[in-house]
Design a protein around this motif. Sequence first.
Motif, PDB file in Angstrom:
ATOM      1  N   UNK A  59       0.799  -1.220   0.000  1.00 20.30           N
ATOM      2  CA  UNK A  59       0.000   0.000   0.000  1.00 20.30           C
ATOM      3  C   UNK A  59       0.835   1.274   0.000  1.00 20.30           C
ATOM      4  N   UNK A  60       2.130   1.145   0.197  1.00 16.79           N
ATOM      5  CA  UNK A  60       3.022   2.299   0.139  1.00 16.79           C
ATOM      6  C   UNK A  60       3.743   2.320  -1.206  1.00 16.79           C
ATOM      7  N   UNK A  61       4.141   3.518  -1.620  1.00 13.88           N
ATOM      8  CA  UNK A  61       4.919   3.677  -2.834  1.00 13.88           C
ATOM      9  C   UNK A  61       6.281   4.252  -2.483  1.00 13.88           C
ATOM     10  N   UNK A  62       7.275   3.950  -3.329  1.00 11.94           N
ATOM     11  CA  UNK A  62       8.623   4.494  -3.167  1.00 11.94           C
ATOM     12  C   UNK A  62       9.046   5.141  -4.475  1.00 11.94           C
ATOM     13  N   UNK A  63       9.728   6.265  -4.363  1.00 19.77           N
ATOM     14  CA  UNK A  63      10.217   6.996  -5.531  1.00 19.77           C
ATOM     15  C   UNK A  63      11.610   7.532  -5.231  1.00 19.77           C
ATOM     16  N   UNK A  64      12.554   7.207  -6.112  1.00 20.32           N
ATOM     17  CA  UNK A  64      13.895   7.763  -6.030  1.00 20.32           C
ATOM     18  C   UNK A  64      13.997   8.947  -6.979  1.00 20.32           C
ATOM     19  N   UNK A  65      14.545  10.047  -6.485  1.00 26.86           N
ATOM     20  CA  UNK A  65      14.820  11.230  -7.289  1.00 26.86           C
ATOM     21  C   UNK A  65      16.309  11.502  -7.131  1.00 26.86           C
ATOM     22  N   UNK A  66      17.044  11.414  -8.236  1.00 28.83           N
ATOM     23  CA  UNK A  66      18.493  11.409  -8.177  1.00 28.83           C
ATOM     24  C   UNK A  66      19.127  12.529  -8.953  1.00 28.83           C
ATOM     25  N   UNK A  67      20.335  12.862  -8.546  1.00 28.16           N
ATOM     26  CA  UNK A  67      21.214  13.677  -9.362  1.00 28.16           C
ATOM     27  C   UNK A  67      22.475  12.866  -9.590  1.00 28.16           C
ATOM     28  N   UNK A  68      23.128  13.141 -10.720  1.00 27.99           N
ATOM     29  CA  UNK A  68      24.384  12.460 -11.041  1.00 27.99           C
ATOM     30  C   UNK A  68      25.472  13.511 -11.203  1.00 27.99           C
ATOM     31  N   UNK A  69      26.701  13.051 -11.190  1.00 26.01           N
ATOM     32  CA  UNK A  69      27.827  13.959 -11.358  1.00 26.01           C
ATOM     33  C   UNK A  69      28.166  14.233 -12.807  1.00 26.01           C
ATOM     34  N   UNK A  70      27.582  13.490 -13.724  1.00 20.40           N
ATOM     35  CA  UNK A  70      27.891  13.652 -15.143  1.00 20.40           C
ATOM     36  C   UNK A  70      26.605  13.664 -15.963  1.00 20.40           C
ATOM     37  N   UNK A  71      26.769  14.000 -17.215  1.00 25.56           N
ATOM     38  CA  UNK A  71      25.643  14.056 -18.150  1.00 25.56           C
ATOM     39  C   UNK A  71      25.132  12.662 -18.488  1.00 25.56           C
ATOM     40  N   UNK A  72      23.958  12.600 -19.080  1.00 30.01           N
ATOM     41  CA  UNK A  72      23.289  11.331 -19.413  1.00 30.01           C
ATOM     42  C   UNK A  72      24.120  10.465 -20.351  1.00 30.01           C
ATOM     43  N   UNK A  73      24.873  11.068 -21.262  1.00 26.00           N
ATOM     44  CA  UNK A  73      25.645  10.291 -22.239  1.00 26.00           C
ATOM     45  C   UNK A  73      26.582   9.298 -21.563  1.00 26.00           C
ATOM     46  N   UNK A  74      27.164   9.676 -20.445  1.00 25.20           N
ATOM     47  CA  UNK A  74      28.065   8.772 -19.721  1.00 25.20           C
ATOM     48  C   UNK A  74      27.351   7.474 -19.354  1.00 25.20           C
ATOM     49  N   UNK A  75      26.129   7.579 -18.900  1.00 24.61           N
ATOM     50  CA  UNK A  75      25.373   6.403 -18.468  1.00 24.61           C
ATOM     51  C   UNK A  75      24.839   5.597 -19.648  1.00 24.61           C
ATOM     52  N   UNK A  76      24.692   6.245 -20.771  1.00 26.51           N
ATOM     53  CA  UNK A  76      24.151   5.575 -21.953  1.00 26.51           C
ATOM     54  C   UNK A  76      25.229   4.856 -22.763  1.00 26.51           C
ATOM     55  N   UNK A  77      26.485   5.111 -22.485  1.00 27.72           N
ATOM     56  CA  UNK A  77      27.585   4.545 -23.268  1.00 27.72           C
ATOM     57  C   UNK A  77      27.876   3.085 -22.968  1.00 27.72           C
TER      58      UNK A  77
END
Length: 146
Positions: A59-77
């Motif tokens: 009955x509870x929900x969880x949501x993560x809201x994050x910041x990263x140290x680099x741009x999205x391209x780093x994570x997509x590579x």
Amino acid sequence: MQGVEGEIEKVRRADLLLFLFPIWWYGMPAIMKGWIDRVFAYGFAYDEAHSFEHGLFRGKQALLCLTTGTRAAYYQEAPERDLLRVLEPIHYGVFAYCGMEVLPPFIAYGPAEMSEAERRETLGAFRGYLQRLAELKPLRFSHSSL
């Protein structure tokens, strides 16, 4: 009410737990992990008879809201940098295990590298995301109950 008992009471009353933090070393900051370790206590958040769809936090929900140290391209590579994969121990191993419905995370990539206009745009996107919470489809995990 102070200390862990006060935090447990806040979680008990909450319908949505929103965790906002920077990704550090591909995970949550240690202080947040310590909070979860203390507050998501045995008998309150989980026990041997209650997990996943029978979890104590149904009955509870969880949501993560994050910041990263680099741009999205780093994570997509590279696939090992995919943040949904990186966040799985939190999404699955903590929230889903305790019975929570896990909402897709909001991720702000590289805010330190953003222009002022990009920051304003990201804050607007975050505001819109929060306004559409009821429309978000929870993440799905495959598991077998313990």
